[in-house]
Design a protein around this motif. Sequence first.
Motif, PDB file in Angstrom:
ATOM      1  N   ARG A  90      55.176  18.856  54.466  1.00  0.00           N
ATOM      2  CA  ARG A  90      55.691  19.573  55.698  1.00  0.00           C
ATOM      3  C   ARG A  90      56.277  20.868  55.517  1.00  0.00           C
ATOM      4  NH1 ARG A  90      56.674  14.284  55.519  1.00  0.00           N
ATOM      5  NH2 ARG A  90      56.799  13.124  57.546  1.00  0.00           N
ATOM      6  N   ALA A  91      56.263  21.447  54.362  1.00  0.00           N
ATOM      7  CA  ALA A  91      56.568  22.813  54.001  1.00  0.00           C
ATOM      8  C   ALA A  91      55.701  23.907  54.355  1.00  0.00           C
ATOM      9  CB  ALA A  91      56.728  23.070  52.527  1.00  0.00           C
ATOM     10  N   GLU A  92      56.310  24.845  55.307  1.00  0.00           N
ATOM     11  CA  GLU A  92      55.716  26.224  55.538  1.00  0.00           C
ATOM     12  C   GLU A  92      55.948  27.128  54.581  1.00  0.00           C
ATOM     13  OE1 GLU A  92      53.737  26.210  58.044  1.00  0.00           O
ATOM     14  OE2 GLU A  92      54.310  24.302  58.733  1.00  0.00           O
ATOM     15  N   PRO A  93      54.977  28.372  54.774  1.00  0.00           N
ATOM     16  CA  PRO A  93      55.391  29.215  53.505  1.00  0.00           C
ATOM     17  C   PRO A  93      56.863  29.573  53.655  1.00  0.00           C
ATOM     18  CG  PRO A  93      53.313  29.816  54.949  1.00  0.00           C
ATOM     19  CD  PRO A  93      54.000  28.541  55.447  1.00  0.00           C
ATOM     20  N   ASN A  94      57.161  30.066  52.381  1.00  0.00           N
ATOM     21  CA  ASN A  94      58.628  30.519  52.202  1.00  0.00           C
ATOM     22  C   ASN A  94      58.684  31.017  50.944  1.00  0.00           C
ATOM     23  OD1 ASN A  94      60.563  28.094  50.702  1.00  0.00           O
ATOM     24  ND2 ASN A  94      58.895  27.583  51.981  1.00  0.00           N
ATOM     25  N   TRP A  95      59.834  31.526  50.132  1.00  0.00           N
ATOM     26  CA  TRP A  95      59.971  32.138  48.995  1.00  0.00           C
ATOM     27  C   TRP A  95      60.746  31.104  48.033  1.00  0.00           C
ATOM     28  CZ3 TRP A  95      57.376  35.885  46.994  1.00  0.00           C
ATOM     29  CH2 TRP A  95      57.005  36.629  48.101  1.00  0.00           C
ATOM     30  N   PHE A  96      61.253  30.055  48.649  1.00  0.00           N
ATOM     31  CA  PHE A  96      62.077  29.028  47.752  1.00  0.00           C
ATOM     32  C   PHE A  96      61.529  27.666  47.575  1.00  0.00           C
ATOM     33  CE2 PHE A  96      65.047  32.242  48.778  1.00  0.00           C
ATOM     34  CZ  PHE A  96      65.864  32.607  47.648  1.00  0.00           C
ATOM     35  N   VAL A  97      60.988  26.979  48.418  1.00  0.00           N
ATOM     36  CA  VAL A  97      60.350  25.560  48.398  1.00  0.00           C
ATOM     37  C   VAL A  97      59.074  25.673  48.738  1.00  0.00           C
ATOM     38  CG1 VAL A  97      60.686  23.564  49.780  1.00  0.00           C
ATOM     39  CG2 VAL A  97      62.461  25.243  50.013  1.00  0.00           C
ATOM     40  N   GLY A  98      58.387  24.655  47.383  1.00  0.00           N
ATOM     41  CA  GLY A  98      57.000  24.586  47.630  1.00  0.00           C
ATOM     42  C   GLY A  98      56.135  24.840  46.404  1.00  0.00           C
ATOM     43  N   ILE A  99      54.887  24.978  46.485  1.00  0.00           N
ATOM     44  CA  ILE A  99      54.134  25.325  45.393  1.00  0.00           C
ATOM     45  C   ILE A  99      53.685  26.832  45.635  1.00  0.00           C
ATOM     46  CG2 ILE A  99      51.692  24.911  44.179  1.00  0.00           C
ATOM     47  CD1 ILE A  99      52.081  22.299  45.752  1.00  0.00           C
ATOM     48  N   ARG A 100      54.581  27.822  45.064  1.00  0.00           N
ATOM     49  CA  ARG A 100      54.387  29.333  45.191  1.00  0.00           C
ATOM     50  C   ARG A 100      53.899  29.902  44.107  1.00  0.00           C
ATOM     51  NH1 ARG A 100      59.217  27.221  45.516  1.00  0.00           N
ATOM     52  NH2 ARG A 100      59.979  28.105  43.518  1.00  0.00           N
ATOM     53  N   THR A 101      52.348  29.859  44.330  1.00  0.00           N
ATOM     54  CA  THR A 101      51.271  30.520  43.394  1.00  0.00           C
ATOM     55  C   THR A 101      51.105  31.783  44.034  1.00  0.00           C
ATOM     56  OG1 THR A 101      49.305  29.998  44.401  1.00  0.00           O
ATOM     57  CG2 THR A 101      50.401  28.512  42.570  1.00  0.00           C
ATOM     58  N   PRO A 102      50.383  32.936  43.102  1.00  0.00           N
ATOM     59  CA  PRO A 102      50.184  34.052  43.993  1.00  0.00           C
ATOM     60  C   PRO A 102      49.142  33.872  45.112  1.00  0.00           C
ATOM     61  CG  PRO A 102      50.268  34.524  41.491  1.00  0.00           C
ATOM     62  CD  PRO A 102      50.320  32.949  41.863  1.00  0.00           C
ATOM     63  N   TRP A 103      48.491  32.874  45.281  1.00  0.00           N
ATOM     64  CA  TRP A 103      47.452  32.777  46.115  1.00  0.00           C
ATOM     65  C   TRP A 103      48.015  32.038  47.436  1.00  0.00           C
ATOM     66  CZ3 TRP A 103      46.858  30.879  40.946  1.00  0.00           C
ATOM     67  CH2 TRP A 103      46.468  31.922  39.957  1.00  0.00           C
ATOM     68  N   THR A 104      49.066  30.897  47.310  1.00  0.00           N
ATOM     69  CA  THR A 104      49.637  30.451  48.141  1.00  0.00           C
ATOM     70  C   THR A 104      50.470  31.226  49.109  1.00  0.00           C
ATOM     71  OG1 THR A 104      51.417  29.445  47.035  1.00  0.00           O
ATOM     72  CG2 THR A 104      49.513  27.958  47.176  1.00  0.00           C
ATOM     73  N   LEU A 105      50.992  32.233  48.480  1.00  0.00           N
ATOM     74  CA  LEU A 105      51.895  33.061  49.072  1.00  0.00           C
ATOM     75  C   LEU A 105      51.233  34.255  49.708  1.00  0.00           C
ATOM     76  CD1 LEU A 105      54.738  33.298  46.223  1.00  0.00           C
ATOM     77  CD2 LEU A 105      55.034  32.085  48.514  1.00  0.00           C
ATOM     78  N   SER A 106      49.953  34.430  49.237  1.00  0.00           N
ATOM     79  CA  SER A 106      49.148  35.336  50.048  1.00  0.00           C
ATOM     80  C   SER A 106      48.068  35.011  51.040  1.00  0.00           C
ATOM     81  CB  SER A 106      47.936  35.957  48.851  1.00  0.00           C
ATOM     82  OG  SER A 106      48.829  36.683  47.917  1.00  0.00           O
ATOM     83  N   SER A 107      48.221  33.535  51.406  1.00  0.00           N
ATOM     84  CA  SER A 107      47.408  33.197  52.319  1.00  0.00           C
ATOM     85  C   SER A 107      48.027  31.942  53.098  1.00  0.00           C
ATOM     86  CB  SER A 107      45.801  32.853  51.842  1.00  0.00           C
ATOM     87  OG  SER A 107      45.427  31.955  52.960  1.00  0.00           O
ATOM     88  N   GLU A 108      48.294  31.891  54.360  1.00  0.00           N
ATOM     89  CA  GLU A 108      48.722  30.636  54.909  1.00  0.00           C
ATOM     90  C   GLU A 108      47.937  29.473  54.938  1.00  0.00           C
ATOM     91  OE1 GLU A 108      50.535  31.109  58.978  1.00  0.00           O
ATOM     92  OE2 GLU A 108      51.591  32.792  58.407  1.00  0.00           O
ATOM     93  N   ALA A 109      46.436  29.676  55.080  1.00  0.00           N
ATOM     94  CA  ALA A 109      45.663  28.630  54.812  1.00  0.00           C
ATOM     95  C   ALA A 109      45.696  28.068  53.337  1.00  0.00           C
ATOM     96  CB  ALA A 109      44.216  29.035  54.911  1.00  0.00           C
ATOM     97  N   VAL A 110      45.646  29.126  52.408  1.00  0.00           N
ATOM     98  CA  VAL A 110      45.677  28.312  51.214  1.00  0.00           C
ATOM     99  C   VAL A 110      47.116  27.574  51.067  1.00  0.00           C
ATOM    100  CG1 VAL A 110      45.636  29.080  48.565  1.00  0.00           C
ATOM    101  CG2 VAL A 110      44.116  30.247  50.291  1.00  0.00           C
ATOM    102  N   TRP A 111      48.076  28.244  51.398  1.00  0.00           N
ATOM    103  CA  TRP A 111      49.352  27.356  51.312  1.00  0.00           C
ATOM    104  C   TRP A 111      49.206  25.898  52.029  1.00  0.00           C
ATOM    105  CZ3 TRP A 111      54.506  28.510  49.974  1.00  0.00           C
ATOM    106  CH2 TRP A 111      55.431  27.661  50.149  1.00  0.00           C
ATOM    107  N   GLU A 112      48.591  25.884  53.221  1.00  0.00           N
ATOM    108  CA  GLU A 112      48.423  24.562  53.910  1.00  0.00           C
ATOM    109  C   GLU A 112      47.762  23.687  53.005  1.00  0.00           C
ATOM    110  OE1 GLU A 112      46.865  22.837  58.055  1.00  0.00           O
ATOM    111  OE2 GLU A 112      46.943  25.093  57.699  1.00  0.00           O
TER     112      GLU A 112
END
Length: 223
Positions: free
Chosen positions: A136-158
Amino acid sequence: MDTTQRLTLAGGVVVLAGVASALAAPALPDSVVTHWNAAGEPDGTMAKSVALAFLPALSAVLVVLFALAPRIDPLGANVESFCPAYDWFIVAVATFVLVLHTGVIAFNLGYEFDVTLLVIAGVAALFYAVGELLTRAEPNWFVGIRTPWTLSSEAVWERTHELGGWLFKLTAVVSLIGLFFGDAAVYFLVVPALLTAAITLAYSYYQYRRLENGTESPSDTGV
Protein backbone atom coordinates in the motif's frame (compact mmCIF):
# COMPACT_ATOMS: atom_id res chain seq x y z
CA MET A 1 -11.23 4.22 13.60
CA ASP A 2 -9.13 7.27 12.68
CA THR A 3 -5.40 7.96 13.05
CA THR A 4 -5.72 9.39 16.55
CA GLN A 5 -7.54 6.30 17.75
CA ARG A 6 -5.06 3.93 16.13
CA LEU A 7 -2.09 5.77 17.63
CA THR A 8 -3.86 5.80 21.00
CA LEU A 9 -4.20 2.03 20.67
CA ALA A 10 -0.47 1.76 19.99
CA GLY A 11 0.19 3.89 23.04
CA GLY A 12 -2.07 1.63 25.07
CA VAL A 13 0.02 -1.38 24.04
CA VAL A 14 3.13 0.45 25.26
CA VAL A 15 1.41 1.11 28.58
CA LEU A 16 0.55 -2.59 28.87
CA ALA A 17 4.26 -3.41 28.60
CA GLY A 18 4.95 -0.99 31.44
CA VAL A 19 2.16 -2.49 33.54
CA ALA A 20 3.58 -5.98 32.96
CA SER A 21 6.94 -4.75 34.27
CA ALA A 22 5.37 -3.21 37.37
CA LEU A 23 3.36 -6.33 38.18
CA ALA A 24 6.26 -8.73 37.66
CA ALA A 25 8.97 -6.71 39.39
CA PRO A 26 8.41 -7.98 42.96
CA ALA A 27 8.61 -11.63 41.89
CA LEU A 28 11.70 -11.38 39.68
CA PRO A 29 15.32 -11.89 40.79
CA ASP A 30 17.78 -9.00 40.75
CA SER A 31 19.35 -10.36 37.56
CA VAL A 32 17.11 -11.64 34.77
CA VAL A 33 17.81 -13.58 31.58
CA THR A 34 17.43 -11.32 28.54
CA HIS A 35 19.26 -13.17 25.77
CA TRP A 36 19.12 -16.66 24.31
CA ASN A 37 21.17 -18.39 21.62
CA ALA A 38 19.72 -20.01 18.48
CA ALA A 39 19.18 -23.24 20.42
CA GLY A 40 16.99 -21.44 22.96
CA GLU A 41 19.59 -21.60 25.74
CA PRO A 42 19.99 -18.54 28.02
CA ASP A 43 23.35 -16.83 27.44
CA GLY A 44 22.92 -13.29 28.72
CA THR A 45 21.49 -11.45 31.72
CA MET A 46 20.64 -7.90 32.70
CA ALA A 47 19.85 -6.08 35.92
CA LYS A 48 16.14 -6.36 36.70
CA SER A 49 15.48 -2.63 36.70
CA VAL A 50 17.13 -2.17 33.31
CA ALA A 51 15.48 -5.23 31.78
CA LEU A 52 12.00 -4.20 32.90
CA ALA A 53 12.41 -0.67 31.55
CA PHE A 54 14.27 -1.33 28.30
CA LEU A 55 11.65 -2.86 26.01
CA PRO A 56 8.73 -0.65 27.16
CA ALA A 57 10.96 2.42 26.66
CA LEU A 58 12.08 1.15 23.25
CA SER A 59 8.47 0.58 22.25
CA ALA A 60 7.52 4.10 23.33
CA VAL A 61 10.38 5.62 21.32
CA LEU A 62 9.47 3.61 18.22
CA VAL A 63 5.80 4.62 18.40
CA VAL A 64 6.72 8.30 18.76
CA LEU A 65 9.23 8.16 15.89
CA PHE A 66 6.78 6.38 13.59
CA ALA A 67 4.06 8.87 14.48
CA LEU A 68 6.33 11.85 13.77
CA ALA A 69 7.87 10.55 10.53
CA PRO A 70 4.99 11.56 8.19
CA ARG A 71 4.99 15.06 9.67
CA ILE A 72 8.63 15.72 8.79
CA ASP A 73 8.69 13.80 5.50
CA PRO A 74 8.73 16.12 2.45
CA LEU A 75 6.45 13.52 0.85
CA GLY A 76 4.25 13.27 3.92
CA ALA A 77 1.13 13.77 1.81
CA ASN A 78 1.86 10.42 0.17
CA VAL A 79 1.97 8.75 3.58
CA GLU A 80 -1.49 10.14 4.26
CA SER A 81 -2.74 8.14 1.28
CA PHE A 82 -1.94 4.85 3.04
CA CYS A 83 -2.38 6.15 6.57
CA PRO A 84 -4.58 3.30 7.92
CA ALA A 85 -2.05 0.63 6.87
CA TYR A 86 0.79 2.72 8.29
CA ASP A 87 -0.98 3.27 11.62
CA TRP A 88 -1.80 -0.43 11.98
CA PHE A 89 1.84 -1.23 11.33
CA ILE A 90 2.75 1.01 14.29
CA VAL A 91 0.29 -0.99 16.40
CA ALA A 92 1.89 -4.20 15.12
CA VAL A 93 5.38 -3.02 16.11
CA ALA A 94 4.22 -2.09 19.62
CA THR A 95 2.45 -5.45 19.94
CA PHE A 96 5.57 -7.30 18.78
CA VAL A 97 7.66 -5.61 21.48
CA LEU A 98 4.96 -6.37 24.07
CA VAL A 99 5.04 -10.08 23.14
CA LEU A 100 8.83 -10.16 23.48
CA HIS A 101 8.66 -8.33 26.80
CA THR A 102 6.03 -10.60 28.30
CA GLY A 103 7.99 -13.61 27.02
CA VAL A 104 11.11 -12.44 28.84
CA ILE A 105 9.11 -11.85 32.01
CA ALA A 106 7.36 -15.23 31.81
CA PHE A 107 10.63 -17.09 31.32
CA ASN A 108 12.19 -15.40 34.34
CA LEU A 109 9.11 -16.19 36.42
CA GLY A 110 9.80 -19.88 35.84
CA TYR A 111 7.59 -20.74 32.87
CA GLU A 112 9.37 -23.19 30.58
CA PHE A 113 9.14 -22.62 26.82
CA ASP A 114 11.44 -22.07 23.84
CA VAL A 115 11.97 -18.32 23.70
CA THR A 116 13.66 -18.59 20.30
CA LEU A 117 10.49 -20.03 18.79
CA LEU A 118 8.47 -17.22 20.37
CA VAL A 119 10.78 -14.64 18.80
CA ILE A 120 10.61 -16.33 15.39
CA ALA A 121 6.81 -16.44 15.53
CA GLY A 122 6.71 -12.77 16.51
CA VAL A 123 9.09 -11.74 13.74
CA ALA A 124 7.07 -13.78 11.23
CA ALA A 125 3.91 -11.92 12.21
CA LEU A 126 5.78 -8.61 11.94
CA PHE A 127 7.08 -9.57 8.48
CA TYR A 128 3.52 -10.24 7.37
CA ALA A 129 2.54 -6.78 8.62
CA VAL A 130 5.49 -5.35 6.66
CA GLY A 131 4.19 -7.11 3.56
CA GLU A 132 0.74 -5.59 4.03
CA LEU A 133 2.25 -2.14 4.44
CA LEU A 134 4.51 -2.42 1.41
CA THR A 135 1.68 -3.29 -0.95
CA ARG A 136 0.00 0.00 0.00
CA ALA A 137 2.99 2.32 0.44
CA GLU A 138 3.38 5.33 -1.84
CA PRO A 139 6.78 7.02 -2.46
CA ASN A 140 8.18 8.64 0.70
CA TRP A 141 11.47 9.00 2.54
CA PHE A 142 10.81 6.89 5.65
CA VAL A 143 8.65 3.87 4.84
CA GLY A 144 9.24 1.15 2.29
CA ILE A 145 11.97 -0.27 0.08
CA ARG A 146 14.03 2.86 -0.44
CA THR A 147 16.70 2.16 -3.03
CA PRO A 148 18.16 4.79 -5.39
CA TRP A 149 15.97 3.34 -8.12
CA THR A 150 12.64 3.22 -6.29
CA LEU A 151 13.19 6.79 -5.11
CA SER A 152 13.93 7.89 -8.68
CA SER A 153 10.85 6.43 -10.33
CA GLU A 154 7.28 6.01 -9.15
CA ALA A 155 6.83 3.10 -11.56
CA VAL A 156 9.86 1.31 -10.11
CA TRP A 157 8.60 2.05 -6.59
CA GLU A 158 5.20 0.54 -7.34
CA ARG A 159 6.55 -2.62 -8.96
CA THR A 160 9.23 -3.21 -6.34
CA HIS A 161 6.78 -2.77 -3.47
CA GLU A 162 4.24 -5.08 -5.04
CA LEU A 163 6.86 -7.81 -5.30
CA GLY A 164 8.38 -6.98 -1.91
CA GLY A 165 5.01 -7.13 -0.20
CA TRP A 166 4.35 -10.65 -1.42
CA LEU A 167 7.91 -11.78 -0.63
CA PHE A 168 7.66 -10.53 2.96
CA LYS A 169 4.36 -12.36 3.36
CA LEU A 170 5.92 -15.52 1.91
CA THR A 171 8.87 -15.13 4.30
CA ALA A 172 6.39 -14.94 7.17
CA VAL A 173 4.69 -18.17 6.09
CA VAL A 174 8.00 -20.02 5.60
CA SER A 175 9.16 -18.80 9.02
CA LEU A 176 6.05 -20.21 10.68
CA ILE A 177 6.56 -23.54 8.92
CA GLY A 178 10.09 -23.53 10.33
CA LEU A 179 8.69 -23.63 13.87
CA PHE A 180 8.12 -27.38 13.31
CA PHE A 181 11.81 -28.00 12.58
CA GLY A 182 13.34 -27.43 16.00
CA ASP A 183 16.84 -25.96 16.04
CA ALA A 184 16.69 -25.36 12.28
CA ALA A 185 13.74 -22.97 12.65
CA VAL A 186 15.94 -19.89 12.67
CA TYR A 187 17.18 -20.69 9.16
CA PHE A 188 13.60 -20.69 7.88
CA LEU A 189 13.51 -17.05 8.99
CA VAL A 190 16.98 -15.76 8.19
CA VAL A 191 17.47 -17.30 4.73
CA PRO A 192 14.13 -16.13 3.23
CA ALA A 193 14.61 -12.68 4.80
CA LEU A 194 18.05 -12.30 3.21
CA LEU A 195 16.73 -13.54 -0.12
CA THR A 196 13.85 -11.08 0.05
CA ALA A 197 16.24 -8.20 0.68
CA ALA A 198 18.54 -9.25 -2.18
CA ILE A 199 15.72 -9.92 -4.65
CA THR A 200 13.92 -6.63 -4.04
CA LEU A 201 17.19 -4.69 -4.34
CA ALA A 202 18.08 -6.40 -7.62
CA TYR A 203 14.52 -6.14 -8.93
CA SER A 204 14.36 -2.39 -8.34
CA TYR A 205 17.58 -1.93 -10.30
CA TYR A 206 16.36 -4.23 -13.08
CA GLN A 207 13.08 -2.33 -13.45
CA TYR A 208 14.86 1.02 -13.41
CA ARG A 209 17.25 -0.08 -16.17
CA ARG A 210 14.34 -1.30 -18.30
CA LEU A 211 12.67 2.08 -18.07
CA GLU A 212 15.90 4.01 -18.55
CA ASN A 213 16.80 2.00 -21.65
CA GLY A 214 13.37 2.58 -23.12
CA THR A 215 12.55 -1.12 -23.39
CA GLU A 216 9.35 -0.53 -21.44
CA SER A 217 7.02 2.33 -20.66
CA PRO A 218 6.10 3.25 -17.05
CA SER A 219 2.50 2.17 -17.69
CA ASP A 220 3.42 -1.42 -18.62
CA THR A 221 3.17 -4.15 -16.05
CA GLY A 222 6.78 -5.29 -16.57
CA VAL A 223 7.01 -8.23 -14.18
